[in-house]
Motif scaffolding. Structure first.
Motif, PDB file in Angstrom:
ATOM      1  N   ARG A  10       9.044   3.074  -1.526  1.00 49.85           N
ATOM      2  CA  ARG A  10       8.149   2.037  -0.997  1.00 49.85           C
ATOM      3  C   ARG A  10       6.901   2.668  -0.365  1.00 49.85           C
ATOM      4  O   ARG A  10       5.799   2.138  -0.498  1.00 49.85           O
ATOM      5  CB  ARG A  10       8.888   1.165   0.023  1.00 49.85           C
ATOM      6  CG  ARG A  10       9.905   0.209  -0.613  1.00 49.85           C
ATOM      7  CD  ARG A  10      10.403  -0.817   0.386  1.00 49.85           C
ATOM      8  NE  ARG A  10      11.265  -0.220   1.399  1.00 49.85           N
ATOM      9  CZ  ARG A  10      12.589  -0.073   1.288  1.00 49.85           C
ATOM     10  NH1 ARG A  10      13.205  -0.465   0.168  1.00 49.85           N
ATOM     11  NH2 ARG A  10      13.303   0.460   2.257  1.00 49.85           N
ATOM     12  N   LEU A  11       7.068   3.805   0.306  1.00 46.68           N
ATOM     13  CA  LEU A  11       5.913   4.482   0.900  1.00 46.68           C
ATOM     14  C   LEU A  11       4.996   5.021  -0.200  1.00 46.68           C
ATOM     15  O   LEU A  11       3.765   4.931  -0.096  1.00 46.68           O
ATOM     16  CB  LEU A  11       6.367   5.629   1.806  1.00 46.68           C
ATOM     17  CG  LEU A  11       5.264   6.462   2.473  1.00 46.68           C
ATOM     18  CD1 LEU A  11       4.297   5.564   3.246  1.00 46.68           C
ATOM     19  CD2 LEU A  11       5.862   7.524   3.404  1.00 46.68           C
ATOM     20  N   ALA A  12       5.589   5.549  -1.283  1.00 49.30           N
ATOM     21  CA  ALA A  12       4.788   6.045  -2.411  1.00 49.30           C
ATOM     22  C   ALA A  12       3.963   4.912  -3.016  1.00 49.30           C
ATOM     23  O   ALA A  12       2.787   5.083  -3.345  1.00 49.30           O
ATOM     24  CB  ALA A  12       5.695   6.679  -3.463  1.00 49.30           C
ATOM     25  N   ALA A  13       4.609   3.736  -3.150  1.00 45.71           N
ATOM     26  CA  ALA A  13       3.899   2.578  -3.706  1.00 45.71           C
ATOM     27  C   ALA A  13       2.773   2.145  -2.785  1.00 45.71           C
ATOM     28  O   ALA A  13       1.678   1.757  -3.243  1.00 45.71           O
ATOM     29  CB  ALA A  13       4.886   1.429  -3.924  1.00 45.71           C
ATOM     30  N   LEU A  14       3.007   2.216  -1.500  1.00 45.67           N
ATOM     31  CA  LEU A  14       1.992   1.823  -0.519  1.00 45.67           C
ATOM     32  C   LEU A  14       0.780   2.753  -0.611  1.00 45.67           C
ATOM     33  O   LEU A  14      -0.372   2.298  -0.589  1.00 45.67           O
ATOM     34  CB  LEU A  14       2.598   1.874   0.890  1.00 45.67           C
ATOM     35  CG  LEU A  14       1.840   1.153   2.013  1.00 45.67           C
ATOM     36  CD1 LEU A  14       1.849  -0.353   1.777  1.00 45.67           C
ATOM     37  CD2 LEU A  14       2.493   1.470   3.358  1.00 45.67           C
ATOM     38  N   THR A  16      -0.145   4.473  -3.199  1.00 44.30           N
ATOM     39  CA  THR A  16      -0.817   4.253  -4.482  1.00 44.30           C
ATOM     40  C   THR A  16      -1.664   2.991  -4.458  1.00 44.30           C
ATOM     41  O   THR A  16      -2.802   2.965  -4.942  1.00 44.30           O
ATOM     42  CB  THR A  16       0.217   4.161  -5.615  1.00 44.30           C
ATOM     43  OG1 THR A  16       0.983   5.362  -5.651  1.00 44.30           O
ATOM     44  CG2 THR A  16      -0.459   3.947  -6.953  1.00 44.30           C
ATOM     45  N   GLN A  17      -1.114   1.940  -3.880  1.00 42.98           N
ATOM     46  CA  GLN A  17      -1.778   0.640  -3.875  1.00 42.98           C
ATOM     47  C   GLN A  17      -3.012   0.618  -2.971  1.00 42.98           C
ATOM     48  O   GLN A  17      -4.004  -0.062  -3.269  1.00 42.98           O
ATOM     49  CB  GLN A  17      -0.784  -0.438  -3.427  1.00 42.98           C
ATOM     50  CG  GLN A  17      -1.342  -1.852  -3.479  1.00 42.98           C
ATOM     51  CD  GLN A  17      -0.302  -2.890  -3.047  1.00 42.98           C
ATOM     52  OE1 GLN A  17       0.864  -2.533  -2.773  1.00 42.98           O
ATOM     53  NE2 GLN A  17      -0.702  -4.148  -2.991  1.00 42.98           N
ATOM     54  N   HIS A  18      -2.971   1.366  -1.847  1.00 45.55           N
ATOM     55  CA  HIS A  18      -4.060   1.305  -0.863  1.00 45.55           C
ATOM     56  C   HIS A  18      -4.704   2.680  -0.655  1.00 45.55           C
ATOM     57  O   HIS A  18      -5.110   3.009   0.468  1.00 45.55           O
ATOM     58  CB  HIS A  18      -3.526   0.788   0.474  1.00 45.55           C
ATOM     59  CG  HIS A  18      -2.885  -0.566   0.398  1.00 45.55           C
ATOM     60  ND1 HIS A  18      -3.616  -1.731   0.308  1.00 45.55           N
ATOM     61  CD2 HIS A  18      -1.573  -0.926   0.380  1.00 45.55           C
ATOM     62  CE1 HIS A  18      -2.778  -2.765   0.256  1.00 45.55           C
ATOM     63  NE2 HIS A  18      -1.534  -2.308   0.289  1.00 45.55           N
ATOM     64  N   ILE A  22      -6.475   3.818   2.837  1.00 48.70           N
ATOM     65  CA  ILE A  22      -5.727   4.771   3.661  1.00 48.70           C
ATOM     66  C   ILE A  22      -6.577   6.002   3.958  1.00 48.70           C
ATOM     67  O   ILE A  22      -6.685   6.445   5.115  1.00 48.70           O
ATOM     68  CB  ILE A  22      -4.414   5.178   2.959  1.00 48.70           C
ATOM     69  CG1 ILE A  22      -3.430   4.004   2.970  1.00 48.70           C
ATOM     70  CG2 ILE A  22      -3.795   6.409   3.631  1.00 48.70           C
ATOM     71  CD1 ILE A  22      -2.168   4.256   2.169  1.00 48.70           C
ATOM     72  N   VAL A  23      -7.187   6.568   2.925  1.00 49.08           N
ATOM     73  CA  VAL A  23      -7.981   7.784   3.112  1.00 49.08           C
ATOM     74  C   VAL A  23      -9.166   7.526   4.037  1.00 49.08           C
ATOM     75  O   VAL A  23      -9.461   8.338   4.933  1.00 49.08           O
ATOM     76  CB  VAL A  23      -8.459   8.332   1.750  1.00 49.08           C
ATOM     77  CG1 VAL A  23      -9.457   9.477   1.949  1.00 49.08           C
ATOM     78  CG2 VAL A  23      -7.272   8.806   0.925  1.00 49.08           C
ATOM     79  N   LEU A  58       6.579  12.313  -2.395  1.00 53.68           N
ATOM     80  CA  LEU A  58       7.287  11.031  -2.477  1.00 53.68           C
ATOM     81  C   LEU A  58       7.581  10.648  -3.918  1.00 53.68           C
ATOM     82  O   LEU A  58       8.670  10.137  -4.230  1.00 53.68           O
ATOM     83  CB  LEU A  58       6.456   9.942  -1.809  1.00 53.68           C
ATOM     84  CG  LEU A  58       6.203  10.121  -0.299  1.00 53.68           C
ATOM     85  CD1 LEU A  58       5.213   9.080   0.200  1.00 53.68           C
ATOM     86  CD2 LEU A  58       7.518  10.031   0.476  1.00 53.68           C
ATOM     87  N   ASP A  59       6.636  10.889  -4.825  1.00 50.35           N
ATOM     88  CA  ASP A  59       6.859  10.571  -6.243  1.00 50.35           C
ATOM     89  C   ASP A  59       8.006  11.390  -6.822  1.00 50.35           C
ATOM     90  O   ASP A  59       8.681  10.954  -7.757  1.00 50.35           O
ATOM     91  CB  ASP A  59       5.588  10.834  -7.057  1.00 50.35           C
ATOM     92  CG  ASP A  59       4.495   9.802  -6.773  1.00 50.35           C
ATOM     93  OD1 ASP A  59       4.829   8.723  -6.239  1.00 50.35           O
ATOM     94  OD2 ASP A  59       3.314  10.084  -7.076  1.00 50.35           O
ATOM     95  N   ALA A  60       8.216  12.584  -6.254  1.00 51.78           N
ATOM     96  CA  ALA A  60       9.302  13.442  -6.721  1.00 51.78           C
ATOM     97  C   ALA A  60      10.629  13.100  -6.039  1.00 51.78           C
ATOM     98  O   ALA A  60      11.627  13.796  -6.231  1.00 51.78           O
ATOM     99  CB  ALA A  60       8.958  14.908  -6.481  1.00 51.78           C
TER     100      ALA A  60
END
Length: 287
Positions: A10-14, A16-18, A22-23, A58-60
């Motif tokens: 869920r954190l990885a998706a977050l 990616t989505q934002h 975020i940056v 996180l993706d891994a």
């Protein structure tokens, strides 16, 4: 609450989505904490590197900073820590650059609604960010220790100069306290200079040494013996009356080592020696 596989996803998706949001927000918070001491462009690059490393972990399926899957993230955190240590930032300023991610995530996660999953996720995400911050702090501390050790070594070398006075004569003007570490540097630099210059004479001037105890005297004697093994004679100068009395009281004997009260006396002594040798060489050539 540790980060599990589901929360990691869920954190990885977050992220990616934002990504952009975020940056940008993360960069803004870090920039405020550093109060303009680093350019926004550089901070944006560092934050993007952190986000990319975190995303890869996180993706891994990474749920722990020590896992193999978090290798890239650890490398990015270590690079940030060493860079900040060299640039003179504090440990707090360095760690805050990581901990600021918590506030960014809080802006994205609705922890006020009735869904307990959001609150659990935020706690788990925060625990993972804490690991990142602690790793950053430890790496920073180690980098600072290495930097301080390097600077101390450089200062030690600067405080023990070996000067070539003229052909065949070098001098070591010592100033300040002479401890074991510094004495070792003196010996190494003097011997290396004797090798490099082929000098048969060395003057060790202790005018600037405030006190001579048994340990200091032993260091000086060892240096003289080592120089003799290299084929060079040493003259010790700068022995003031107080130091002479201390040496006598301690029962320290310099044997046949030439000692002079001042550097000028030592220079005159060496000039006589070199003059005698030059005269002998001339006489041998004449015959």
């Amino acid at each position: 609450m540790p980060l599990d596989a589901d929360a990691s996803g869920r954190l990885a998706a977050l992220l990616t989505q934002h990504t952009e949001r975020i940056v940008n927000r993360w960069t803004e918070l870090v920039s405020a904490s550093l109060r303009g001491r680093q350019s926004r462009a550089e901070l944006h690059r560092q934050v993007e590197d952190l986000r990319r490393g975190l995303q890869a972990a996180l993706d891994a399926g990474g749920v722990d900073l020590g896992a193999e899957s978090a290798g890239e993230l650890r490398a990015v955190l270590a690079d940030l820590s060493r860079s900040r240590a060299r640039q003179g930032f504090s440990a707090t300023e360095t760690a805050v650059s990581v901990f600021a991610l918590k506030e960014v995530l809080l802006d994205l996660i609705d922890v006020q609604n009735a869904d307990p999953t959001n609150l659990r996720d935020y706690v788990a995400f925060g625990a993972f960010v804490d690991q990142m911050g602690l790793f950053t702090f430890e790496t920073y501390a180690k980098a600072r220790e290495e930097l301080i050790a390097d600077q101390a070594e450089q200062l030690l070398e600067l405080s023990t100069p070996v000067v070539k006075l003229w052909e065949g004569v070098v001098a070591v003007p010592l100033v300040g306290t002479l401890d074991s570490a510094r004495a070792q540097v003196v010996m190494e630099r003097l011997l290396q200079t004797l090798v490099d210059t082929g000098s048969p004479y060395a003057i060790i001037d202790i005018t600037g040494v405030p006190a001579v105890d048994t340990q200091v005297a032993q260091h000086i004697l060892k240096t003289v013996v080592a120089a003799r093994l290299m084929g060079a004679d040493c003259i010790i100068s700068g022995i003031r009356p107080q130091i002479a009395q201390t040496i006598v009281a301690l029962g320290i004997e310099f044997g046949d080592i030439a000692t002079k009260a001042t550097l000028a006396d030592a220079l005159r002594h060496v000039l006589r020696l070199t003059g005698v040798e030059a005269g002998r060489r001339a006489a041998r050539k004449a015959h």
